[in-house]
Design a protein around this motif. Structure first.
Motif, short mmCIF file in Angstrom:
data_model
loop_
_atom_site.label_atom_id
_atom_site.label_comp_id
_atom_site.label_asym_id
_atom_site.label_seq_id
_atom_site.Cartn_x
_atom_site.Cartn_y
_atom_site.Cartn_z
N ASN A 82 30.05 57.11 57.34
CA ASN A 82 29.63 56.31 58.58
C ASN A 82 28.79 55.64 58.11
N ARG A 83 28.40 55.02 57.02
CA ARG A 83 27.50 53.86 56.38
C ARG A 83 28.55 52.90 55.65
N ASP A 84 29.63 53.03 55.68
CA ASP A 84 30.61 52.24 54.82
C ASP A 84 31.38 50.96 55.65
N TRP A 85 30.89 50.89 56.76
CA TRP A 85 31.58 49.94 57.58
C TRP A 85 31.76 48.48 57.16
N PHE A 86 30.46 47.92 56.60
CA PHE A 86 30.56 46.50 56.24
C PHE A 86 30.94 46.47 54.71
N ALA A 87 30.46 47.59 54.05
CA ALA A 87 30.73 47.48 52.66
C ALA A 87 32.02 47.57 52.23
N LEU A 88 32.94 48.52 52.94
CA LEU A 88 34.43 48.73 52.60
C LEU A 88 34.79 49.19 51.45
N LYS A 92 33.30 38.40 46.26
CA LYS A 92 33.50 39.59 46.73
C LYS A 92 32.82 39.45 48.26
N ILE A 93 31.82 38.82 48.57
CA ILE A 93 31.42 38.42 49.89
C ILE A 93 32.47 37.77 50.55
N ALA A 94 33.12 36.92 50.18
CA ALA A 94 33.72 36.15 51.17
C ALA A 94 34.82 37.23 51.24
N LEU A 120 35.04 40.39 51.41
CA LEU A 120 34.84 41.34 52.38
C LEU A 120 34.70 40.72 53.98
N LEU A 121 34.01 39.65 54.06
CA LEU A 121 34.03 39.08 55.29
C LEU A 121 35.21 38.44 56.08
N THR A 122 36.03 38.22 55.04
CA THR A 122 37.41 37.79 55.63
C THR A 122 38.02 38.82 56.43
N ARG A 123 37.97 40.12 55.61
CA ARG A 123 38.65 41.28 56.10
C ARG A 123 37.97 41.91 57.32
N GLN A 124 36.98 41.42 57.75
CA GLN A 124 36.27 42.00 58.79
C GLN A 124 36.54 41.00 60.03
N GLY A 125 37.43 40.00 59.71
CA GLY A 125 37.60 38.99 60.97
C GLY A 125 36.78 37.74 60.73
N VAL A 126 36.28 37.30 59.70
CA VAL A 126 35.14 36.31 59.63
C VAL A 126 36.06 35.07 59.04
N GLU A 127 36.06 33.86 59.77
CA GLU A 127 36.82 32.68 59.18
C GLU A 127 35.77 32.22 57.90
N VAL A 128 36.40 32.35 56.59
CA VAL A 128 35.85 31.91 55.43
C VAL A 128 36.64 30.54 54.90
N PRO A 138 41.62 27.92 54.34
CA PRO A 138 40.91 29.35 54.59
C PRO A 138 41.28 29.93 53.60
N TYR A 139 40.33 30.96 53.18
CA TYR A 139 40.22 31.94 52.26
C TYR A 139 41.12 33.13 52.60
N ALA A 140 41.86 33.47 51.59
CA ALA A 140 42.83 34.43 51.85
C ALA A 140 42.32 36.00 51.80
N GLY A 141 41.06 36.22 51.15
CA GLY A 141 40.50 37.41 51.29
C GLY A 141 40.14 38.30 49.89
N ALA A 142 40.84 37.72 48.83
CA ALA A 142 40.83 38.42 47.56
C ALA A 142 39.33 38.78 47.23
N LEU A 143 39.03 39.92 46.72
CA LEU A 143 37.72 40.55 46.32
C LEU A 143 37.10 40.16 44.95
N HIS A 144 38.10 39.73 44.18
CA HIS A 144 37.73 39.34 42.85
C HIS A 144 38.17 38.13 42.48
N PRO A 145 37.21 37.18 41.53
CA PRO A 145 37.87 36.05 41.05
C PRO A 145 38.85 35.91 40.41
N LYS A 146 39.67 34.82 40.05
CA LYS A 146 40.73 34.99 39.04
C LYS A 146 40.22 34.89 37.70
#
Length: 918
Positions: free
Chosen positions: A252-258, A438-440, A442-450, A540-548
């Motif tokens: 219940n504390r993990d909703w934006f950290a995912l 990672k921030i980009a 995580l935001l993408t996975r929560q419906g934010v346009e990055v 538009p960013y595809a949502g990967a959490l780690h850089p290449k």
């Protein structure tokens, strides 16, 4: 055919009864409409007349929980397995009205499902419902006329999620009863209204691993009859309890950290459905009653006014049904809507009406309160069930309003994003790329346009390179962006003033959780606010959490270098350890081939590894996101050469982690998760009772996290100081975090020289002998003098729910390798320590000065003044080993990524600094 039925038929034959009469007799006795089941169909579970919904009549054809699990609802605590089986039976019985979707799997492999219940017409067109909500989500594509058409035709959606804490048990059985009632109730105007104008979506079990743990513990201690005593073993869970998931996270504390798969699946699903109403059904202490909306203050300032108004709408209808049933309840206390990481908060930021419901927990089948009253598990299930139906009724009755409010929410968010003082955030690609990525993601996975810039550009007077992440705020997710990305989300001034008033009287404050959570600060990323919408070539960013990852000069002849200071480098080191690669690390920065490398940079000598080193490191770079650079010379132009004494050989550490009581389960689980799942390195949990055993000699590093509700005393009683001290002296590395540092710093333990401080008090002069039966008289001239007179002589500094503070790193110490600037740390509670003296150790990280200390959140002024310059990370040598003490927890909730390099330094670099290495 049962044995009993066979005997009955045999008896009938002896009387010469016909086969038809025999069958008829058997049908009367054993048909689904038998007396026992008819009682249940009337809402009764027993002969005592108990009814979940008085007066309800149920369709006998709909499967009951008893027909699947063998027990009626509320008679036992339904297991995760039987919960899934029951919903599968419902779906098999009514496939046109019930749809089950598996949205995730837990760490232990258990399925997480949601169940959609509606009319056949609704269930058949669920894809259209989701598409309609997505259309309303974006007024840039859906004009008012189209929105009006959708609002006139779409059903409302109620999503009720139960049991995110596995030992909050009644929710799952309430979910079962809710589904049964919606499908089986006959001639019920409330159910008819719900199904006419809405779809109900049930997530019956958000934490199956925790629930399984609770049920197992309960069943192994249950006896002849349930016992409501507060100390009955069946109601007292052994460590770690069932509240948390496998890695002991409070989800219940993990909703934006995912961080957890369960949360990741939920958020992905909610962004697809966008339900109008979201309820997170919890349990609270046995001595309470029932809580529902409106929430307590403070409210997050980014919530919309109509959302807050709707909370009252739902609360009033819940109250109507609770009043009718004689249930006690309360509202507007304790549970606030400030922190965005709750299940009852996060959905608000896509436009839902989100609420917490809290039921007093039986923590078993029976509970006895301190006031002498008792209640049963069946009672708790019923109250959650009634609240669920009442909520679904409110949604259905307000279908059009909720849909219009949802669309208006999106329009106002877009308008605000185009006119507010902050209209964009930019994450530069030239600074910590791993944190920005990672921030980009995580935001993408929560419906934010990055978006990611395709070219260099300038914005708000600053030049940015291609690859920078751009987040324009003129989008529907604007309020979520501001909530997560702003440096600080301010508490309401009236609320703050009330907390100061309470504190002045020595009363507890009403701050429920952390007051700071800025993602850029926590993840250690630069995030530049801009007052203009960014217009440049972007993708538009595809949502990967780690850089290449990348490797340069794979055929290098001398060494491969991995610059230190980002999480991918630490992940690569962990993989290198597990592949038995030879690796060294520099304690000082150097320059080679015109490129600067920070302290901590990894050096993989070509001649000391297999011929396949380049290929192996290329694979690891791809897996971890690290940058690998091959060099053909060991010559450096500045700093230490590769053979310098400032370059140390790295040794793969065998890590033990204190496990079991009295360890704080959250701290232990979060720490283990960070090491194992974020850095892919194995950890061995060791029970606290075994920390004094000789088996510890097989480990290089021992991590002891905070106690559960202790001040170091419980560790002191359970852990042999002599055994730990002897192990460290031989070359072991002891790492303490958070409250465990209380134990190491206790005078009786003798492991650390630092000491925990009492609060600074402005004491009145008192030279009187304490043995006298009178004291000298005083004159109290004003309120301040009175406050000083009643202040305790000693006491701990006033604690904080959680703030982000600025800390300064010693750049010359090997524990600070790769960290070139200050860092942001999370401080909770009231622990403040004296600094280590130079002859005892090093304050590797200390808090900043008082004026610049607070970065985000609300901190008492006295605590701020006392905390300035005090240590966050202390290193002291003991014999051939090291003691590394974090005065706060660097792994809390696994969302302080900006501290991960510091923590990995402690784990991975410390064995190279133990002498002699064992």
């Amino acid at each position: 055919m049962t044995i009993a039925l066979t005997l009955i038929m045999s008896f009938c034959r002896t009387l010469g009864l016909s086969s038809l009469l025999i069958i008829a007799s058997a049908t009367v006795l054993w048909a689904p409409g038998s007396h026992a089941q008819k009682a249940e169909q009337k809402g009764q579970l027993a002969s005592d007349g108990f009814a979940f919904w008085p007066g309800a009549r149920y369709d006998a054809a709909v499967p009951t929980l008893k027909s699947v699990s063998g027990h009626a609802n509320g008679e036992r605590i339904t297991s995760p397995r039987d919960t899934i089986r029951y919903f599968e039976e419902l779906a098999a019985h009514a496939p046109d009205r019930v749809k089950i979707v598996e949205y995730a799997k837990s760490w232990e492999g258990r399925p997480l499902i949601y169940v959609v219940i509606g009319t056949p017409e609704r269930v058949e067109t669920l894809d259209g419902l989701k598409a309609g909500m997505q259309a309303l989500r974006d007024p840039r594509k859906t004009d008012q006329a189209t929105a009006d058409q959708l609002i006139n035709t779409l059903p409302a959606t109620t999503w009720i999620a139960y049991g995110v804490h596995g030992n909050e048990i009644s929710g799952t059985d309430a979910a079962i009863m809710t589904a049964y009632h919606l499908l089986a109730a006959q001639d019920d105007p409330v159910v008819d209204a719900i199904l006419s104008d809405s779809v109900v979506i049930i997530d019956p079990m958000q934490n199956p691993d925790g629930r399984a743990r609770f049920v197992h513990n309960y069943e192994t201690t249950a006896g002849l009859e349930a016992d409501g005593s507060s100390i009955a073993a069946e109601r007292r869970e052994p460590w770690p309890g069932g509240r948390t998931n496998h890695y002991l996270f409070d989800m219940n504390r993990d909703w934006f950290a995912l961080t957890q798969p369960e949360t990741q699946g939920r958020v992905k699903t909610l962004t697809e459905w966008l339900p109008l109403v979201f309820v997170d059904a919890h349990e609270m202490g046995t001595d309470s009653t029932y809580y529902f909306a409106p929430e307590a203050v403070p409210y997050n300032p980014h919530l919309a006014a109509d959302q807050r108004a709707s909370l009252t709408l739902f609360g009033q209808n819940n109250a109507k049904w609770f009043d009718a049933n004689g249930f006690d309840y309360f509202t507007r206390e304790v549970y606030d809507a400030f922190y965005p990481g709750y299940g009852a908060s996060w959905p608000s930021y896509y436009g839902a009406v989100a609420m917490t419901y809290e039921q007093a927990s039986a923590r078993g089948l029976k509970a006895r309160r301190r006031d002498g009253t008792s209640y049963t598990y069946r009672d708790t299930v019923r109250q959650h069930f009634v609240a669920s139906i009442a909520t679904a009724e409110t949604t259905a009755k307000n279908r059009e309003k909720l849909l219009r409010d949802f669309y208006a929410y999106q329009k106002s968010a877009i308008a605000e994003g185009a006119s507010d003082d902050i209209r964009a955030y930019i994450l530069p690609a030239t600074r910590d790329r791993a944190a920005a990525t990672k921030i980009a993601g995580l935001l993408t996975r929560q419906g934010v346009e990055v978006n990611k810039a395709n070219e260099d550009f300038e914005a708000c007077g600053t030049a940015y390179g291609a690859g920078a992440f751009v987040i324009n705020l003129n989008q529907p997710a604007k309020r979520l962006i501001r909530t997560l990305m702003d440096k600080d989300v301010a508490l309401d001034k009236t609320f703050v003033a009330e907390q100061e008033r309470l504190r002045a009287k020595g009363l507890p404050d009403q701050i429920y959780d952390v007051t700071a959570w800025s993602m850029p600060l926590m993840y250690g990323a630069a995030a530049d606010p801009c007052s203009s919408i960014i217009e440049t070539a972007m993708t538009p960013y595809a949502g990967a959490l780690h850089p290449k990852g990348s490797i340069k000069n794979k055929e290098a002849s001398v060494a491969f270098l991995v610059p230190w200071g980002e999480a991918p480098a630490a992940r690569l080191l962990a993989h290198a350890f597990r592949h038995d690669l030879t690796v060294k690390s520099t304690d000082k920065a150097f320059t080679q081939g015109g490129q600067s490398y920070p302290a901590g940079t990894l050096i993989f000598p070509v001649k000391e590894n297999a011929d396949t080193l380049g290929d192996m490191l290329g694979t690891l770079a791809t897996q971890t996101g690290a940058r690998v650079i091959g060099v053909d010379t060991g010559w450096v132009t500045e700093g230490p050469n590769f053979g310098s004494r400032n370059v140390v050989r790295m040794h793969p550490p065998k890590i033990a982690l204190a496990w079991d009581a009295p360890t704080n389960a959250y701290a232990a689980g979060n720490t283990r998760f960070v090491i194992e799942r974020q850095f892919d390195y194995p950890v061995t949990p060791v029970r606290v009772a075994d920390l004094s055993a000789r088996g510890l000699d097989g480990f290089d590093v021992l991590v002891i996290t905070g106690e559960r509700g202790g001040y170091g005393a419980r560790y002191k009683d359970l852990v042999s100081n002599e055994a730990i001290t002897a192990w460290v002296r031989k070359g072991g590395i002891l790492i303490t975090t958070g409250a465990a540092t209380r134990w190491a710093a206790h005078p009786d333990t003798g492991l650390l020289s630092i000491r925990r401080e009492d609060a600074v008090r402005d004491e009145m002069a008192d030279t009187d002998d304490d043995d006298k039966n009178t004291v000298s008289g005083t004159i109290l001239e004003d309120d301040n003098a009175y406050a000083a007179a009643i202040n305790p002589v000693a006491g701990r500094p006033d604690g904080t729910g959680g703030v982000l503070l600025k800390a300064v790193v010693d750049p010359d110490h090997w524990l600070g390798a790769g960290i070139t600037e200050g860092i942001t740390v999370l401080a909770r509670g009231g622990d403040i320590y004296t600094p280590a003296r130079r002859d005892d150790g090093t304050n590797v990280v200390r808090f900043a000065d008082a004026p610049t200390l607070l970065t985000s959140g609300y901190l008492w002024e006295e605590t701020r003044a006392q905390m300035a310059y005090k240590p966050y990370l202390v290193n002291e040598r003991l014999g051939s080993g090291q003691i590394i003490a974090f005065t706060q927890d660097p792994t809390v909730r696994a969302y302080l990524d900006g501290l991960n390099v510091l923590f990995m330094n402690a784990l991975f670099r410390s064995p190279a600094h133990a002498r002699p290495y064992r």
